[in-house]
Design a protein around this motif. Structure first.
Motif, PDB file in Angstrom:
ATOM      1  N   PHE A 102      23.196  35.825 -28.763  1.00 17.47           N
ATOM      2  CA  PHE A 102      23.472  34.873 -27.690  1.00 17.47           C
ATOM      3  C   PHE A 102      24.537  33.920 -28.213  1.00 17.47           C
ATOM      4  N   GLU A 103      25.712  33.947 -27.610  1.00 20.26           N
ATOM      5  CA  GLU A 103      26.816  33.089 -28.025  1.00 20.26           C
ATOM      6  C   GLU A 103      27.025  32.030 -26.945  1.00 20.26           C
ATOM      7  N   ILE A 104      26.679  30.795 -27.279  1.00 19.81           N
ATOM      8  CA  ILE A 104      26.707  29.688 -26.319  1.00 19.81           C
ATOM      9  C   ILE A 104      27.963  28.859 -26.530  1.00 19.81           C
ATOM     10  N   LYS A 105      28.681  28.611 -25.432  1.00 23.43           N
ATOM     11  CA  LYS A 105      29.894  27.794 -25.473  1.00 23.43           C
ATOM     12  C   LYS A 105      29.779  26.681 -24.439  1.00 23.43           C
ATOM     13  N   PRO A 106      29.760  25.424 -24.857  1.00 22.17           N
ATOM     14  CA  PRO A 106      29.797  24.322 -23.884  1.00 22.17           C
ATOM     15  C   PRO A 106      31.145  24.340 -23.160  1.00 22.17           C
ATOM     16  N   VAL A 107      31.129  24.182 -21.830  1.00 22.41           N
ATOM     17  CA  VAL A 107      32.385  24.218 -21.089  1.00 22.41           C
ATOM     18  C   VAL A 107      32.633  22.972 -20.244  1.00 22.41           C
ATOM     19  N   LYS A 108      31.590  22.219 -19.905  1.00 24.95           N
ATOM     20  CA  LYS A 108      31.808  21.025 -19.081  1.00 24.95           C
ATOM     21  C   LYS A 108      30.663  20.046 -19.300  1.00 24.95           C
ATOM     22  N   LEU A 109      31.037  18.794 -19.536  1.00 27.93           N
ATOM     23  CA  LEU A 109      30.059  17.731 -19.703  1.00 27.93           C
ATOM     24  C   LEU A 109      30.222  16.728 -18.581  1.00 27.93           C
ATOM     25  N   GLY A 110      29.129  16.436 -17.892  1.00 31.53           N
ATOM     26  CA  GLY A 110      29.106  15.376 -16.891  1.00 31.53           C
ATOM     27  C   GLY A 110      28.318  14.197 -17.434  1.00 31.53           C
TER      28      GLY A 110
END
Length: 166
Positions: A102-110
């Motif tokens: 499982f490769e997790i990439k953060p893409v947007k922070l609110g």
């Protein structure tokens, strides 16, 4: 067997994500075996169980980047991160005994939310991909709660938000 690692993709070794200079991307990798409990009678990964595996990877991911595990955030700090949007595309079946990465990439922070993309593979071959948005809430009120220490603990979140939480 569960393994964890954080991998920087890009020309430098810092914790920035998506900077305009190099579009660096931090990824978090977790490897889990497909166990008998995850499968249907034919030995194929049953999708609700695969999503439970995803939730385990997200739990480890959040603990790694915030420095606080789910027991601390949920039970002591009274903060939860329920999923508010989930899109899944299954490319190939996952089978009993396979090791899934499982490769997790953060893409947007609110202000209270975080969207990330997860690619799930077996030996580099796609199994399924997920776009997921979670919102941090106060578990007692059910109301959204702004991220407090996340952008301070790991600059990856600040970088996703263009340098600040939006």
């Amino acid at each position: 067997m569960t393994t964890h690692s954080a991998t920087i993709r890009g020309p430098t070794n810092d914790h920035c994500v998506g900077t305009s200079e190099s579009q660096r991307q931090m990824t978090f990798k977790y490897t889990f075996p497909v166990r008998f409990a995850h499968c249907d009678p034919a030995g194929i990964g049953y999708f609700p169980r695969l999503l439970e595996m995803l939730d385990g990877a997200v739990e480890d991911f959040m603990a790694e980047v915030t420095g606080a595990d789910r027991a601390q955030t949920h039970l002591r700090e009274r903060l939860g991160i329920p999923t508010i949007d989930l899109q899944v595309h299954f490319a190939q079946p996952s089978r009993l005994g396979e090791l899934l990465t499982f490769e997790i990439k953060p893409v947007k922070l609110g202000r209270t939310s975080l969207t990330f993309q997860t690619e799930v593979t077996r030996d580099g071959e796609p199994r399924f991909s997920v776009s997921q948005t979670v919102v941090q809430i106060n578990v007692d009120t059910g109301r959204p709660h702004p991220w407090a220490d996340v952008t301070r603990v790991l600059p990856v979140f600040a970088s996703v938000a263009g340098g600040k939480a939006s």
